[in-house]
Design a protein around this motif. Structure first.
Motif, PDB file in Angstrom:
ATOM      1  N   TYR A   7     -12.020  46.709   6.038  1.00 47.02           N
ATOM      2  CA  TYR A   7     -12.251  47.762   5.196  1.00 47.02           C
ATOM      3  C   TYR A   7     -10.926  48.404   4.691  1.00 47.02           C
ATOM      4  N   TYR A   8      -9.817  48.195   5.268  1.00 49.31           N
ATOM      5  CA  TYR A   8      -8.560  48.466   4.800  1.00 49.31           C
ATOM      6  C   TYR A   8      -7.779  47.620   4.097  1.00 49.31           C
ATOM      7  N   LYS A   9      -8.300  46.439   3.751  1.00 49.20           N
ATOM      8  CA  LYS A   9      -7.414  45.171   3.129  1.00 49.20           C
ATOM      9  C   LYS A   9      -6.610  45.665   1.788  1.00 49.20           C
ATOM     10  N   ASP A  10      -7.510  46.574   0.764  1.00 44.96           N
ATOM     11  CA  ASP A  10      -6.767  46.958  -0.297  1.00 44.96           C
ATOM     12  C   ASP A  10      -6.357  48.462  -0.395  1.00 44.96           C
ATOM     13  N   LEU A  11      -6.097  48.796   0.959  1.00 43.32           N
ATOM     14  CA  LEU A  11      -5.655  50.297   0.935  1.00 43.32           C
ATOM     15  C   LEU A  11      -4.281  50.563   1.372  1.00 43.32           C
ATOM     16  N   SER A  12      -3.608  51.820   1.047  1.00 42.93           N
ATOM     17  CA  SER A  12      -2.327  51.648   1.428  1.00 42.93           C
ATOM     18  C   SER A  12      -2.020  51.905   2.831  1.00 42.93           C
ATOM     19  N   ALA A  13      -2.914  52.146   3.743  1.00 39.00           N
ATOM     20  CA  ALA A  13      -2.785  52.152   5.305  1.00 39.00           C
ATOM     21  C   ALA A  13      -4.228  52.162   5.890  1.00 39.00           C
ATOM     22  N   TRP A  63      -6.666  58.206  -2.360  1.00 39.95           N
ATOM     23  CA  TRP A  63      -6.944  59.242  -1.744  1.00 39.95           C
ATOM     24  C   TRP A  63      -7.297  59.151   0.016  1.00 39.95           C
ATOM     25  N   TRP A  64      -8.247  58.220   0.118  1.00 44.45           N
ATOM     26  CA  TRP A  64      -8.489  58.019   1.495  1.00 44.45           C
ATOM     27  C   TRP A  64      -7.627  57.944   2.605  1.00 44.45           C
ATOM     28  N   PRO A  65      -6.483  57.313   2.833  1.00 40.48           N
ATOM     29  CA  PRO A  65      -5.654  57.440   3.630  1.00 40.48           C
ATOM     30  C   PRO A  65      -4.910  58.725   3.764  1.00 40.48           C
ATOM     31  N   THR A  66      -4.727  59.653   2.532  1.00 40.75           N
ATOM     32  CA  THR A  66      -4.224  60.828   2.810  1.00 40.75           C
ATOM     33  C   THR A  66      -5.078  61.762   3.495  1.00 40.75           C
ATOM     34  N   HIS A  67      -6.379  61.599   3.385  1.00 41.02           N
ATOM     35  CA  HIS A  67      -7.520  62.453   4.255  1.00 41.02           C
ATOM     36  C   HIS A  67      -7.270  61.994   5.665  1.00 41.02           C
ATOM     37  N   CYS A  68      -7.167  60.658   5.888  1.00 36.57           N
ATOM     38  CA  CYS A  68      -7.046  60.536   7.213  1.00 36.57           C
ATOM     39  C   CYS A  68      -5.744  61.025   7.927  1.00 36.57           C
ATOM     40  N   GLU A  69      -4.513  61.098   7.436  1.00 39.20           N
ATOM     41  CA  GLU A  69      -3.382  61.539   7.840  1.00 39.20           C
ATOM     42  C   GLU A  69      -3.500  63.065   7.937  1.00 39.20           C
ATOM     43  N   ALA A  70      -4.090  63.629   7.084  1.00 40.24           N
ATOM     44  CA  ALA A  70      -4.197  65.088   6.919  1.00 40.24           C
ATOM     45  C   ALA A  70      -5.070  65.634   8.224  1.00 40.24           C
ATOM     46  N   LEU A  71      -6.074  64.812   8.694  1.00 39.33           N
ATOM     47  CA  LEU A  71      -6.962  64.996   9.815  1.00 39.33           C
ATOM     48  C   LEU A  71      -6.224  64.821  10.933  1.00 39.33           C
ATOM     49  N   ARG A  72      -5.384  63.659  11.164  1.00 39.66           N
ATOM     50  CA  ARG A  72      -4.717  63.278  12.362  1.00 39.66           C
ATOM     51  C   ARG A  72      -3.837  64.336  12.616  1.00 39.66           C
ATOM     52  N   THR A 119      -6.738  60.365  19.385  1.00 42.93           N
ATOM     53  CA  THR A 119      -6.544  59.937  17.950  1.00 42.93           C
ATOM     54  C   THR A 119      -8.121  59.738  17.495  1.00 42.93           C
ATOM     55  N   MET A 120      -7.947  60.120  15.966  1.00 44.77           N
ATOM     56  CA  MET A 120      -8.873  59.945  15.392  1.00 44.77           C
ATOM     57  C   MET A 120      -9.040  58.772  14.577  1.00 44.77           C
ATOM     58  N   CYS A 121      -9.795  58.005  14.320  1.00 45.41           N
ATOM     59  CA  CYS A 121      -9.973  56.465  13.836  1.00 45.41           C
ATOM     60  C   CYS A 121     -11.391  56.395  12.910  1.00 45.41           C
ATOM     61  N   TRP A 122     -11.341  55.632  11.857  1.00 49.58           N
ATOM     62  CA  TRP A 122     -12.210  55.316  11.003  1.00 49.58           C
ATOM     63  C   TRP A 122     -12.448  54.082  10.679  1.00 49.58           C
ATOM     64  N   PRO A 123     -13.154  53.325  11.671  1.00 49.02           N
ATOM     65  CA  PRO A 123     -13.248  51.744  11.746  1.00 49.02           C
ATOM     66  C   PRO A 123     -14.106  51.431  10.304  1.00 49.02           C
ATOM     67  N   ILE A 124     -14.750  52.135   9.739  1.00 43.49           N
ATOM     68  CA  ILE A 124     -15.593  51.857   8.770  1.00 43.49           C
ATOM     69  C   ILE A 124     -15.463  53.062   7.565  1.00 43.49           C
ATOM     70  N   VAL A 125     -14.950  52.255   6.180  1.00 46.79           N
ATOM     71  CA  VAL A 125     -14.851  53.134   4.974  1.00 46.79           C
ATOM     72  C   VAL A 125     -15.535  52.346   3.864  1.00 46.79           C
ATOM     73  N   GLN A 126     -16.439  52.994   3.187  1.00 49.68           N
ATOM     74  CA  GLN A 126     -17.013  52.048   1.921  1.00 49.68           C
ATOM     75  C   GLN A 126     -16.988  53.160   0.659  1.00 49.68           C
ATOM     76  N   HIS A 133     -18.425  56.512   1.842  1.00 47.83           N
ATOM     77  CA  HIS A 133     -19.126  56.529   3.185  1.00 47.83           C
ATOM     78  C   HIS A 133     -18.306  56.161   4.285  1.00 47.83           C
ATOM     79  N   PHE A 134     -18.153  56.954   5.412  1.00 48.18           N
ATOM     80  CA  PHE A 134     -17.462  56.449   6.611  1.00 48.18           C
ATOM     81  C   PHE A 134     -17.934  56.806   7.765  1.00 48.18           C
ATOM     82  N   GLU A 135     -17.208  56.001   8.894  1.00 44.86           N
ATOM     83  CA  GLU A 135     -17.855  56.244  10.286  1.00 44.86           C
ATOM     84  C   GLU A 135     -16.471  56.708  10.946  1.00 44.86           C
TER      85      GLU A 135
END
Length: 188
Positions: A7-13, A63-72, A119-126, A133-135
């Motif tokens: 799910y992360y192949k085309d994202l920055s992180a 935006w998605w990776p910025t959201h993840c880092e803000a939560l972490r 550590t919070m992780c998001w194994p799925i994001v679509q 949508h994410f888990e």
């Protein structure tokens, strides 16, 4: 058999598990989050020729990776800034409307999922158009215990619109309210 998706192949992180994001990239992502929040317009922009669903989807992927880092990092200020003032938030404790109703409850959730040693992780994001949508799951770094998990749908109209609808199912296995010392770690 269908091939599994990265799910992360085309994202920055990649936030699918711990330890995949460099310190330098974390700093950049927080800076990007601050920039994206400043792009949010007072009125929800219309989708059309000047702001297409394809553009919105690209911005949501950015935006998605910025959201993840803000939560972490427990950056509640950035997380709140991602929302529109007229947010509709559906979850088992809701519904919540606006930015005030859920603030007390969400602060406890953020404190629990961003606490030291977890550590919070998001194994799925679509992504599709303005839908994200994410888990997610939170794992204790010492015991590998799952503290909490959930499934979320954001409706985010790119950088110009921000999130105006959120639907979430959360399950907390170890604590429901954060200890006072954890609440002080969340940036407001």
């Amino acid at each position: 058999m269908k091939k599994r998706t990265n799910y992360y192949k085309d994202l920055s992180a990649d936030y699918s598990k711990p330890g995949l994001v460099s310190e330098e990239l974390k700093t950049k992502l927080i800076s990007d989050a601050e920039t994206f929040i400043l792009l949010k317009e007072a009125t929800l922009p219309q989708i059309g020729d000047n702001y297409t669903t394809a553009q919105i989807e690209l911005e949501n992927k950015e935006w998605w990776p910025t959201h993840c880092e803000a939560l972490r990092q427990g950056r509640g200020d950035l997380l709140t800034g991602e929302y529109r003032d007229d947010l509709v938030y559906l979850c088992q404790d809701g519904p919540f409307h606006g930015l005030v109703e859920q603030k007390e409850r969400e602060q406890h959730w953020w404190a629990l999922i961003a606490q030291p040693g977890v550590t919070m992780c998001w194994p799925i994001v679509q992504f599709w158009s303005e839908f994200v949508h994410f888990e997610w799951k939170c794992v204790d770094d010492e015991t590998n215990e799952t503290l909490a998990k959930g499934m979320v749908c954001w409706v985010r109209r790119g950088h110009r619109g921000g999130c105006y609808f959120k639907s979430e199912q959360l399950t907390f296995y170890r604590d429901v309210f954060a200890a006072p010392e954890l609440l002080t770690l969340i940036t407001t």
